[in-house]
Design an enzyme around this catalytic site. Structure first.
Site, short mmCIF file in Angstrom:
data_model
loop_
_atom_site.label_atom_id
_atom_site.label_comp_id
_atom_site.label_asym_id
_atom_site.label_seq_id
_atom_site.Cartn_x
_atom_site.Cartn_y
_atom_site.Cartn_z
N MET A 105 6.58 -94.38 -8.12
CA MET A 105 7.58 -93.99 -7.14
C MET A 105 6.97 -93.88 -5.74
O MET A 105 7.57 -94.26 -4.75
CB MET A 105 8.25 -92.67 -7.56
CG MET A 105 9.50 -92.34 -6.78
SD MET A 105 10.77 -93.63 -6.85
CE MET A 105 11.76 -93.07 -8.23
N GLU A 128 -2.09 -72.68 -19.11
CA GLU A 128 -0.90 -71.83 -18.97
C GLU A 128 0.30 -72.57 -18.39
O GLU A 128 1.45 -72.22 -18.66
CB GLU A 128 -1.21 -70.60 -18.12
CG GLU A 128 -2.10 -69.58 -18.82
CD GLU A 128 -3.59 -69.84 -18.62
OE1 GLU A 128 -3.96 -70.92 -18.10
OE2 GLU A 128 -4.39 -68.95 -18.96
N PHE A 180 -11.66 -57.69 -11.17
CA PHE A 180 -11.85 -58.98 -11.83
C PHE A 180 -10.52 -59.49 -12.39
O PHE A 180 -9.80 -58.76 -13.05
CB PHE A 180 -12.88 -58.83 -12.97
CG PHE A 180 -13.07 -60.10 -13.76
CD1 PHE A 180 -13.60 -61.23 -13.16
CD2 PHE A 180 -12.68 -60.16 -15.10
CE1 PHE A 180 -13.75 -62.40 -13.89
CE2 PHE A 180 -12.83 -61.33 -15.82
CZ PHE A 180 -13.36 -62.46 -15.22
N GLN A 181 -10.22 -60.74 -12.09
CA GLN A 181 -8.97 -61.39 -12.52
C GLN A 181 -7.72 -60.65 -12.05
O GLN A 181 -6.69 -60.65 -12.70
CB GLN A 181 -8.95 -61.61 -14.03
CG GLN A 181 -10.00 -62.63 -14.47
CD GLN A 181 -9.80 -63.16 -15.87
OE1 GLN A 181 -9.28 -62.47 -16.74
NE2 GLN A 181 -10.21 -64.40 -16.10
N LYS A 195 -3.03 -53.48 -17.91
CA LYS A 195 -3.68 -53.39 -19.22
C LYS A 195 -3.63 -51.98 -19.80
O LYS A 195 -3.38 -51.79 -20.99
CB LYS A 195 -5.13 -53.86 -19.11
CG LYS A 195 -5.81 -53.91 -20.47
CD LYS A 195 -7.17 -54.57 -20.41
CE LYS A 195 -7.76 -54.70 -21.80
NZ LYS A 195 -9.09 -55.31 -21.79
#
Lengths: 574, 163
Positions: A482, A51, A113-114, A163
């Site tokens: 760097m 993602e 969940f999630q 949802k």
């Protein structure tokens, strides 16, 4: 009126907004939306492999087009993975709309969940966010999200969608609003004419002026106005890292980038200036060095659309809040109306002579060694040559980013795409994907290093799926360059965790992802290899180019000093 | 310098967290904070006191104004204004102290709003300074519990903060 489910409304709203691409990754909370996406073919969904890459790809799309990038992720880990990309877009004021799934509304707060509080998590790094509380809100919220993301000082806007509000069996009348009106949000559309007049008078009196332009000029489509103003007044121009391309990089009036790794002439001109016009830049710490010692003799005229950017780090003598394009155009109109330009041409002539003297110092010079390893600067210069200066160049973060900023001359706005504010390693490859989608026929090169590229290397798979012919220029110094440079300069050369043991064989890696891999170890092979790579127009080529691990980026500001305090090489300083 | 910033904002879920979040993420200080809906139920009025130099206050007001849900904002301390805070305090009230507490409450024009054999509950309204003076006068040893509303404010005269 048409009856649509929440999920269908999301997709229809994107269509009505004219969205071509959304970058995302499916998961439980967004499955209804994915099902609605499946049943249409106007909005193209690009499946990434992580993602974070979705947000960077949307970001690259936005930076290279000026249109908002759109992201779709699921709840929980999908959303949290997007955080780095949202923060990257926020720091660089990039328009983006992120749609995140959420657990069903009656489960919110139950540690489902999630489940994660995405509105809360993202709050400090978004311009605004919405949580859908009723499916009927979806069209208006999406309309507002795009409006807020893309007006005023642009930025990412999040829409969190539980949802159950996208469930297919519940349908509602759909109408996409034509206009948005918000009593609490009214971005400025014009700068104050009195202030603009004062600024013009100050510019005309200037003896040692500098135009200092930032990312706001690119984002605000003000490059033409800036260029016209610079030419009309015959003033020198310097761009920030974010502003490269806002003024043509190969133009004679261009001094190069300013700031921590800016050119000697740009930083010297800034320090000695009597009037500085700051356009769409925010005088951040990578530019000013110690803000208290910043350009002691200069009157600062500061144009920015965000009032909070003005006098934040450095006090402005003439603040102008407004869209930089409109303000610069009004300046031009004022100059046109008075006929003769009326600058102090004698002083300007002396000023240009002084600048010519600084240019002779040539702060971007570097030592080459016929026998020794290649220099990273040579790689960027070879890239410039092979692409005739016309490629879109994305970069990751580190030494290679600075070399790409210094040695590739960007003549167009939106040609140079990098994470300036947040400094996000792993940005370059996914950003290049977004650029390539937006400009399928353009040459897109991603300048990266063996450290950064491994932060989103999985996107090689996405590139294969969609046939993206990106050219990856992996400037491989076998170290986190760097970090190593700072350790050399400030930590007695103790290279704590800054070198990369057990690097993969990038050629084989590229090949296993179905791409072309090339290894370049000798300078004499460099130009030929570049030509060969760019001749492969429909293939992704991963060029693994070994360079000198000991090279440093110069000039470099000496910490806590003024603009003119710089290291010019490992041994010379101002 | 102490400032009283008064904000009219959309009465929406999450709006308050943006204001509070802004202060913590930018390292600004909130001393008091009070918020409630106005006569127009779509709007909330939020009053906060904060401290900082001129530059910091300017940044605070600019950033608050940038929040999408903030409709209007005023720094009340820039002009003539009225500020009030309400305090409820439980104090020990036994023996000789009982009369002494009552006298002090009267001097400060407070009210005793609840009484038991050993405790007075005092209500006092005024500026922050007045409330603090009362706490000092009553003596810390007497105080059992204090609850303060935080500052609310409004400008004097014809000036109004409205749409």
């Amino acid at each position: 009126m048409e009856m649509l489910s929440g999920a269908e409304m999301v997709v229809r709203a994107l269509q009505d907004e004219g969205v071509e691409y959304i970058f995302g990754y499916p998961g439980g909370a967004v499955l209804h939306i994915y099902d609605a996406l499946f049943q249409q073919d106007t909005v193209n969904h690009i499946l990434v492999r992580h993602e974070q890459a979705a947000t960077h790809a949307a970001d690259g799309y936005a930076r290279s087009t000026g249109k908002p990038g759109v992201v779709l992720v699921t709840s929980g880990p999908g959303a949290t993975n997007a955080i780095t990309g949202i923060a990257t877009a926020f720091m660089d004021s990039i328009p983006m709309v992120v749609l995140s799934g959420q657990v069903r509304s009656d489960w919110i707060g139950d540690d489902a969940f999630q489940e994660t509080d995405m509105v809360g998590l993202s709050r400090p790094i978004v311009k605004h966010s919405f949580m859908v509380r009723d499916p009927r809100q979806i069209p208006e919220m999406i309309k507002k999200a795009f409006y807020i993301a893309n007006t005023g000082r642009p930025g990412p806007v999040l829409v969190d969608i539980p949802k159950d509000h996208t469930a297919p069996h519940n349908t509602f009348p759909y109408e996409y609003p034509k206009k948005v009106k918000m009593r609490s949000y009214a971005p400025v559309t014009r700068g104050h004419s009195g202030q603009i007049r004062k600024a013009v008078d100050e510019l005309l009196k200037a003896k040692r002026p500098v135009l200092y332009a930032g990312g706001g000029v690119v984002q605000g489509e003000a490059s033409q106005a800036l260029t016209a103003l610079a030419r009309k007044l015959n003033f020198p121009v310097t761009n920030t890292l974010m502003g490269l391309g806002a003024y043509p990089g190969s133009d004679e009036q261009f001094l190069g980038m300013l700031g921590m790794h800016g050119t000697y002439e740009a930083n010297m001109a800034m320090h000695n200036a009597d009037v500085i016009l700051v356009a769409g830049a925010r005088l951040d710490d990578r530019v000013t060095n110690d803000a208290r010692k910043f350009c002691p003799g200069a009157k600062i005229i500061h144009i920015d659309i965000d009032p909070a950017s003005i006098s934040k780090n450095v006090a402005a003598h003439i603040p102008i809040v407004g869209p930089v394009k409109q303000v610069l155009e009004e300046m031009l109109t004022m100059l046109d109306e008075q006929g003769e330009v009326g600058t102090d041409t004698k002083s300007l002539e002396r000023w240009w002579q002084e600048i010519a003297g600084w240019r002779k110092v040539h702060g971007l010079r570097y030592e080459t060694n016929e026998q020794g390893p290649m220099k990273p600067q040579q790689v960027v210069q070879a890239l410039y040559k092979a692409t005739k200066g016309e490629a879109y160049v994305t970069s990751d973060v580190g030494q290679h980013q600075m070399f790409a900023a210094q040695h590739y001359l960007y003549d167009r706005p939106r040609q140079w795409i990098n994470s300036g504010g947040l400094g996000t390693m792993g940005f370059g490859l996914p950003a290049a994907m977004g650029v390539q989608f937006a400009h399928p026929d353009a040459v897109v090169a991603c300048v990266t290093g063996e450290g950064s590229i491994q932060m989103n290397i999985q996107e090689l798979s996405t590139c294969l799926q969609y046939g993206l012919p990106i050219k990856i220029i992996n400037i491989n110094n076998q170290a986190l360059g760097m970090v190593r440079q700072w350790q050399d300069m400030q930590y007695g050369g103790r290279h704590s965790q800054s070198y990369m043991e057990s690097l993969p064989d990038f050629v084989k890696l590229a090949e296993s992802y179905g791409h072309v891999g090339m290894l370049v170890e000798k300078l004499e092979d460099l130009d030929g290899a570049m030509e060969e790579a760019f001749a492969l127009k429909d293939r992704l080529v991963f060029m693994d180019i070994y360079v000198d691990p000991t090279e440093h980026v110069y000039p470099m500001h000496i910490a806590d000093g003024s603009m003119r305090d710089m290291w010019l090489s490992k041994t010379e300083r101002t | 310098m102490r400032r009283i910033i008064s904000i009219l904002m959309e009465n929406e879920p999450g709006a308050l967290s943006r204001v509070v979040g802004l202060f913590s993420q930018r390292g600004y200080n909130i001393e008091t904070l009070t918020v409630a809906p106005t006569e127009d139920e779509t709007l909330s009025r939020l009053t906060m006191t904060t401290t900082g130099d001129e530059k910091k206050i300017e940044q605070i007001t600019k950033h608050l104004n940038k929040l999408i849900e903030v409709v209007k904002l005023v720094d009340l301390t820039e002009g003539a204004h009225i500020e009030r805070e309400i305090m409820l305090m439980k104090v020990k009230a036994t023996g000789a102290q009982r009369a002494e507490v009552k006298r002090t409450v009267d001097i400060f024009r407070g009210q005793i709003v609840d009484v038991t054999a050993t405790v007075y509950t005092v209500q006092l309204t005024g500026t922050t300074d007045k409330l603090e003076a009362f706490i000092a006068a009553i003596g810390e040893t007497q105080v059992l519990e204090v609850v303060r509303s935080g500052v609310s404010g409004i400008s004097r005269g014809e000036k109004v903060l409205s749409l």
